[in-house]
Design an enzyme around this catalytic site. Sequence first.
Site, PDB file in Angstrom:
ATOM      1  N   GLU A  52     -22.329   7.509  28.793  1.00 35.14           N
ATOM      2  CA  GLU A  52     -22.669   6.172  28.286  1.00 35.14           C
ATOM      3  C   GLU A  52     -24.143   5.868  28.587  1.00 35.14           C
ATOM      4  O   GLU A  52     -24.860   5.317  27.759  1.00 35.14           O
ATOM      5  CB  GLU A  52     -21.775   5.108  28.934  1.00 35.14           C
ATOM      6  CG  GLU A  52     -20.363   5.058  28.379  1.00 35.14           C
ATOM      7  CD  GLU A  52     -20.314   4.395  26.997  1.00 35.14           C
ATOM      8  OE1 GLU A  52     -21.358   4.060  26.429  1.00 35.14           O
ATOM      9  OE2 GLU A  52     -19.188   4.234  26.486  1.00 35.14           O
ATOM     10  N   CYS A  77     -16.289   3.075  28.306  1.00 34.02           N
ATOM     11  CA  CYS A  77     -16.696   2.405  27.074  1.00 34.02           C
ATOM     12  C   CYS A  77     -15.965   1.087  26.907  1.00 34.02           C
ATOM     13  O   CYS A  77     -16.577   0.024  26.839  1.00 34.02           O
ATOM     14  CB  CYS A  77     -16.422   3.331  25.886  1.00 34.02           C
ATOM     15  SG  CYS A  77     -16.645   2.519  24.296  1.00 34.02           S
TER      16      CYS A  77
END
Lengths: 225, 225, 225, 225
Positions: free
Chosen positions: A215, A141
């Site tokens: 993600e 991230c």
Amino acid sequence: MTIAAPDTLFGCLRTACLDDWRAYTGHPFVRGLADGSLPERCFRHYLGQDYLFLIHFARAYALAAYKADELADIRQAARGLTAIIDVEMDLHVSFCGRWGLDEAAMAGLPEEPATMAYTRYVLEKGVAGDLLDLHVALAPCIVGYAEIGAALVDDPATRLADNPYRAWIEMYAGAEYQEVAAAEVAELDRLMERRGGPGRLESLTRTFRQATRLETAFWDMGLNP
Amino acid sequence: MTIAAPDTLFGCLRTACLDDWRAYTGHPFVRGLADGSLPERCFRHYLGQDYLFLIHFARAYALAAYKADELADIRQAARGLTAIIDVEMDLHVSFCGRWGLDEAAMAGLPEEPATMAYTRYVLEKGVAGDLLDLHVALAPCIVGYAEIGAALVDDPATRLADNPYRAWIEMYAGAEYQEVAAAEVAELDRLMERRGGPGRLESLTRTFRQATRLETAFWDMGLNP
Amino acid sequence: MTIAAPDTLFGCLRTACLDDWRAYTGHPFVRGLADGSLPERCFRHYLGQDYLFLIHFARAYALAAYKADELADIRQAARGLTAIIDVEMDLHVSFCGRWGLDEAAMAGLPEEPATMAYTRYVLEKGVAGDLLDLHVALAPCIVGYAEIGAALVDDPATRLADNPYRAWIEMYAGAEYQEVAAAEVAELDRLMERRGGPGRLESLTRTFRQATRLETAFWDMGLNP
Amino acid sequence: MTIAAPDTLFGCLRTACLDDWRAYTGHPFVRGLADGSLPERCFRHYLGQDYLFLIHFARAYALAAYKADELADIRQAARGLTAIIDVEMDLHVSFCGRWGLDEAAMAGLPEEPATMAYTRYVLEKGVAGDLLDLHVALAPCIVGYAEIGAALVDDPATRLADNPYRAWIEMYAGAEYQEVAAAEVAELDRLMERRGGPGRLESLTRTFRQATRLETAFWDMGLNP
């Protein structure tokens, strides 16, 4: 191009998961941001879930502060926590306001499975493992968004003029966010030095790969409001 | 006299453990502070361990921030964490400086069993239980010091003039610290309302009693440098 | 003499903390067991607290099972947990019965600060750190008792005939317990290989030393019923 | 029809989330099991992920054993843990064998986001909250499968003859599994009595609803191999 040298821990992890990494950083959602073709309702859906994400991201820094065993590390994690809840969330809320989303509405949104998956994966990995496991789970991230921002700005195919997502791209490509990511790359190396060794690479790679896939699932969710 | 009404959760817990509570708040160490008779080396020993204590106290607030499930609660715990590491520790260090203790020396002290006992008990109870368990384990410390400070200032037997420990007494008797303790009493009631019920009292009382005894053991340690 | 070779992780940790280790393994409580001079009320006090200790020791194995990230490791920790609650506790209870202590009475004993200190230190270290931190915190107990048992049996100064503590000494000197300790020494090496590296030694040594000191404090408690 | 009376905690939670509950228990995946129309590759995909799920389910019981503060509760959770790793996993593996899946292959499957979402949500909720939060997060799984099994067997529209999923249906409808679920319903009431109160219902309902939605997402995943 990557913001981390190949011999950093981040560089190793990225190389070990290159297919998953490319699926994440070159996701159709990202390409839709790059040329401005992403439907607005997808972006708004993403923004709302990102708000919920940030709450658990703050909890991850609180967890890091709890897990620290030296005062300097507690202080560093606490600064990260404060930055999220006192600065980033306000920036996010004001950014979202320009897209017609207000904070109370976002706070009341049902949390999507993809949001729960990534946030709880990171937190649970951080509890079950140690600070290094926690940071490796956070890295796709923190560092990934910096790589995406920088890559989009560098890519001649990116259309910035009249792109409704230009502010988003420039925020993550900007010097301030690039520095946050560079600090995270350095922190990973520092933790690997203090807490790891070659025997941990396999398990860290598994964590990095799973977090990267989550993600990708988060982008998928954005495309399916 | 107590700073909490009898019908608050804190009031109930205190009443249920009154003998242990009195052993803690009326400990010879406290009486030695009140009349100034406490040997200086005992006080310095206590101060050094209290420095190590504060580090884990900060971690307890970080744990509370992690354990929160609403943004407002994360923010409140984060403010507590920041207050400890950015304000209280500096105050403590400068206070200790007047007693000839510098921070590096305190950071390098071996942690006494009594210090480990109380700090790890609180943290581990907070991990194994929930936010209410964590706050009940913290309460004898947070609220007890306020009760001790206020009681000493009110007690005609206390000698403030020429008492080397006067600053310590007045710090905990002062309005600022009394407010911190009153906020903790209110927080306990709020958590009991949201997370508890009559069936929890027995287990909370056990926690409160154990934490109170560990405070007594902390004073004992102070007396045996 | 030690049950672990100097080049094992356990051997390194023991060497790095030799003074603390000797204070623990050669404690007056241990010498009182060796020559049978330990007052009975001290031993009974120790046994009661050891019962409470075992409950949290079981929780430490449960924590290890939770923290495992492979099924084989979950199974191994679960076997340890089952061994404690289904075998060791029964053995302990029946052993204590011969000293006039029944289980209900032991379960109702107030937990001593020294008992809380060691058990909560181990558990909290295990939560804040990873499996390796947890096992290093447990090692002074698991391996130390084996070293003590073997050393007492080997020492010509030990009096076994007519020694009321002979059964205790022979239990820990016995092949079965020696194997448990040898398995723990091997597990530490395996975890160090998989999760550690030279940079972790300093922090692991600190944990080992603190846990060793808390074992010493546990013996001190036994001497002061 | 439900296996829990309306005035149990489970009954209240189910009623409060009825739409989500029906979406889960009456999911197209379930209807495909009932009439045997579910494509085999969907079922096999589900079975493989269910194997990975079980590993984390075992960890949840280990977490419960760690979180217990009485020996009886440690023992109960440890029995649940042992039942999963020594009995249920073997049953699951032998069941999967009949569908052409072997254990090594399942252990090597990439974990789907939906699997990570539910398992890590449960575990993380259990760490951040207390035993009651953990059990409420587990309940949609444990009790829901019993309700689904019983409902399918009772429903005249269900085709058992020649249904390839008949063994699955009868396993969860069977007396043994129904008892497991009834015990969980009772455990929830016991924990609510000991640790909860009316003020917790809102937060517990939120947990129950999120866990139920993650079960629905797990079925969705099954349909999309």
